[in-house]
Design an enzyme around this catalytic site. Structure first.
Site, PDB file in Angstrom:
ATOM      1  N   ASP A  21      -5.289 -16.707   3.698  1.00 21.36           N
ATOM      2  CA  ASP A  21      -6.347 -17.387   2.935  1.00 21.36           C
ATOM      3  C   ASP A  21      -7.225 -18.224   3.864  1.00 21.36           C
ATOM      4  O   ASP A  21      -8.455 -18.170   3.807  1.00 21.36           O
ATOM      5  CB  ASP A  21      -5.775 -18.229   1.781  1.00 21.36           C
ATOM      6  CG  ASP A  21      -4.453 -18.890   2.103  1.00 21.36           C
ATOM      7  OD1 ASP A  21      -3.925 -18.661   3.212  1.00 21.36           O
ATOM      8  OD2 ASP A  21      -3.944 -19.650   1.273  1.00 21.36           O
ATOM      9  N   LYS A  44       1.087 -14.209   5.376  1.00 22.02           N
ATOM     10  CA  LYS A  44       1.288 -15.268   4.383  1.00 22.02           C
ATOM     11  C   LYS A  44       2.781 -15.616   4.439  1.00 22.02           C
ATOM     12  O   LYS A  44       3.504 -15.559   3.441  1.00 22.02           O
ATOM     13  CB  LYS A  44       0.853 -14.743   2.996  1.00 22.02           C
ATOM     14  CG  LYS A  44       0.863 -15.772   1.908  1.00 22.02           C
ATOM     15  CD  LYS A  44      -0.398 -16.598   1.835  1.00 22.02           C
ATOM     16  CE  LYS A  44      -0.284 -17.675   0.772  1.00 22.02           C
ATOM     17  NZ  LYS A  44      -1.403 -18.632   0.767  1.00 22.02           N
ATOM     18  N   TYR A  75       0.790  -1.217   0.000  1.00 20.51           N
ATOM     19  CA  TYR A  75       0.000   0.000   0.000  1.00 20.51           C
ATOM     20  C   TYR A  75       0.830   1.279   0.000  1.00 20.51           C
ATOM     21  O   TYR A  75       0.303   2.369  -0.190  1.00 20.51           O
ATOM     22  CB  TYR A  75      -0.861   0.006   1.264  1.00 20.51           C
ATOM     23  CG  TYR A  75      -2.334   0.043   1.002  1.00 20.51           C
ATOM     24  CD1 TYR A  75      -3.030  -1.136   0.758  1.00 20.51           C
ATOM     25  CD2 TYR A  75      -3.036   1.232   1.007  1.00 20.51           C
ATOM     26  CE1 TYR A  75      -4.386  -1.114   0.527  1.00 20.51           C
ATOM     27  CE2 TYR A  75      -4.398   1.256   0.780  1.00 20.51           C
ATOM     28  CZ  TYR A  75      -5.063   0.087   0.538  1.00 20.51           C
ATOM     29  OH  TYR A  75      -6.406   0.111   0.316  1.00 20.51           O
ATOM     30  N   ASP A 109      -6.729  -4.235   5.079  1.00 20.26           N
ATOM     31  CA  ASP A 109      -7.695  -3.510   4.254  1.00 20.26           C
ATOM     32  C   ASP A 109      -8.783  -4.461   3.767  1.00 20.26           C
ATOM     33  O   ASP A 109      -9.985  -4.205   3.907  1.00 20.26           O
ATOM     34  CB  ASP A 109      -6.952  -2.910   3.056  1.00 20.26           C
ATOM     35  CG  ASP A 109      -7.867  -2.124   2.149  1.00 20.26           C
ATOM     36  OD1 ASP A 109      -8.671  -1.345   2.668  1.00 20.26           O
ATOM     37  OD2 ASP A 109      -7.784  -2.294   0.921  1.00 20.26           O
TER      38      ASP A 109
END
Ligand code: NAD
Length: 362
Positions: free
Chosen positions: A224, A191, A124, A248
């Site tokens: 996930d 992740k 971001y 986000d």
């Protein structure tokens, strides 16, 4: 003494929802001096920049702002004003409570999750290299020289950088928030199995910080799996802490669990400054229609009252919003999916919340 607040109406539906929020905040009896600040396209036309220095100066002076959403042109045009404000003021923590109020049509009961999102780094941050430019080609060459991998020469590149300092700072913020607000568990999202040096660092920092908070349960989830778990069994989560991009996305997901963006408030915080804004954007197709739900903005106002130390007013305003939702008469279309024709408009919701406010106790 009145509170000096920078008020940024924003664009799209921003002016309508901020006006509704300003009205209910004033109806609590708390006194405010609003300093109005223009950003985005209007400011671009008037001052040649979407974020005039005077806006940043106003927030620095007042230390608190209430901000409506601002449109970011997609693909080209100026970069996000929303991201620029967070960066400029080092508003490193984004707090997004997602609480299910009785009467809201939703799939689950008892969802009360707070998403704490790192606000300044990760993909971001806007460190990007446009495809085909000399800079992008130089970077591709440099990466090839390190033998870390091959990037196609026709690639555009966005950099994902995650630092030890900012990871520890946001995780500490999440644990301090959990402790202050009697929350029981913090879940770090990452992740790290794939991005070992960025998300892996975030996870290592989270584990280290968690050691200082033995009174609060800590766990981590891969993003996930986390998305699936949130949709299947949201009741198991309490405080979620995540790097910027996952935070986000997951905060919109969590908003969807509690009735949608119309009731999802937020705050961007540093150690001594705060900008309160709803999770939603400027919803351009609804501009000027007196249609969208102002409650996300009003609930951001509740967070602002808490921050200002106006606890009683914060509780009264939250209770009034909750009562209006529970009664189910004066609510917008998003909370009335079965009978949208019976929904009321933005300003009528503000009228109803003002009516539902109980007077302050002595
Ligand atoms: P959005 O949040 O503006 O709207 C998506 C959809 O959510 C809307 O079409 C509407 O159906 C629903 N919605 C949003 N707010 C609602 C409300 N208050 N009441 C009822 N329903 C509501 O997202 P988008 O369409 O992806 O973005 C529009 C613009 O807003 C883009 O330019 C984007 O960059 C910007 N944006 C700004 C902020 C911010 O100012 N902090 C945040 C997100 C997006």
């Amino acid at each position: 003494m009145p509170h000096n607040i920078t008020l940024i109406p924003g664009d799209g539906v921003g002016p309508e929802v901020t006006e509704a929020a300003r009205r209910v905040l004033e109806a609590t009896g708390v006194k405010f001096n609003w300093e109005i600040a223009e950003v985005g396209e209007h400011a671009m036309k008037k001052y040649g920049t979407p974020l005039p220095d005077s806006v940043i100066a106003s927030i620095k002076k007042n230390r608190v702002a209430l901000k409506g959403p601002v449109t970011t042109p997609v693909g080209s045009g100026f970069r996000s004003v929303n991201v620029a404000i967070r960066k400029e003021l080092e508003l490193y923590a984004c707090l997004r409570p997602c609480k299910l109020y009785p009467g809201i049509p939703a799939r689950y009961k008892d969802v009360d999750i707070v998403v704490v999102r790192e606000n300044l780094e990760d993909l971001y941050a806007g460190v990007e290299f446009e495809h085909g430019t000399d800079e992008a080609l130089q970077l591709i060459k440099l990466i090839a020289e390190t033998k870390r991998g091959v990037i196609r020469p026709d690639s555009g590149i966005s950099i994902k950088a995650i630092s030890e300092f900012r990871s520890k700072r946001i995780v500490k913020f999440a644990f301090d928030y959990a402790r202050t607000n009697r929350r029981k568990r913090v879940t770090a999202v990452h992740k790290a199995n794939i991005m070992k040096f960025s998300d892996g660092l975030f996870l290592a920092c989270a584990r280290e910080v968690a050691n200082d908070y033995p009174d609060i349960n800590f766990e981590d989830r891969i993003v996930d799996n986390m998305s699936m778990q949130l949709v299947l069994k949201p009741g198991q989560f309490d405080v979620i802490v995540a790097p910027n991009l996952y935070g986000d996305i997951l905060s919109d997901l969590c908003a969807g669990l509690v009735g949608g963006l119309g009731v999802a408030p937020g705050a961007n915080l540093s150690d001594d400054m705060a900008v309160f804004e709803a999770t939603h954007g400027s919803a351009p197709k609804y501009t000027g229609l007196n249609k969208v739900n102002p409650m996300a903005m009003m609930l951001s106002g509740v967070l602002m009252l808490q921050y200002l130390g106006e606890k009683q007013a914060a509780d009264r305003l939250e209770n009034a919003i909750s009562a209006v939702i529970a009664e189910g008469k004066n609510i917008t279309y998003d909370l009335k999916p079965e009978a949208p024709e019976k929904a009321v408009g933005t300003s009528q919701v503000a009228d109803a919340v003002i009516k539902a406010l109980v007077p302050p106790s002595e």
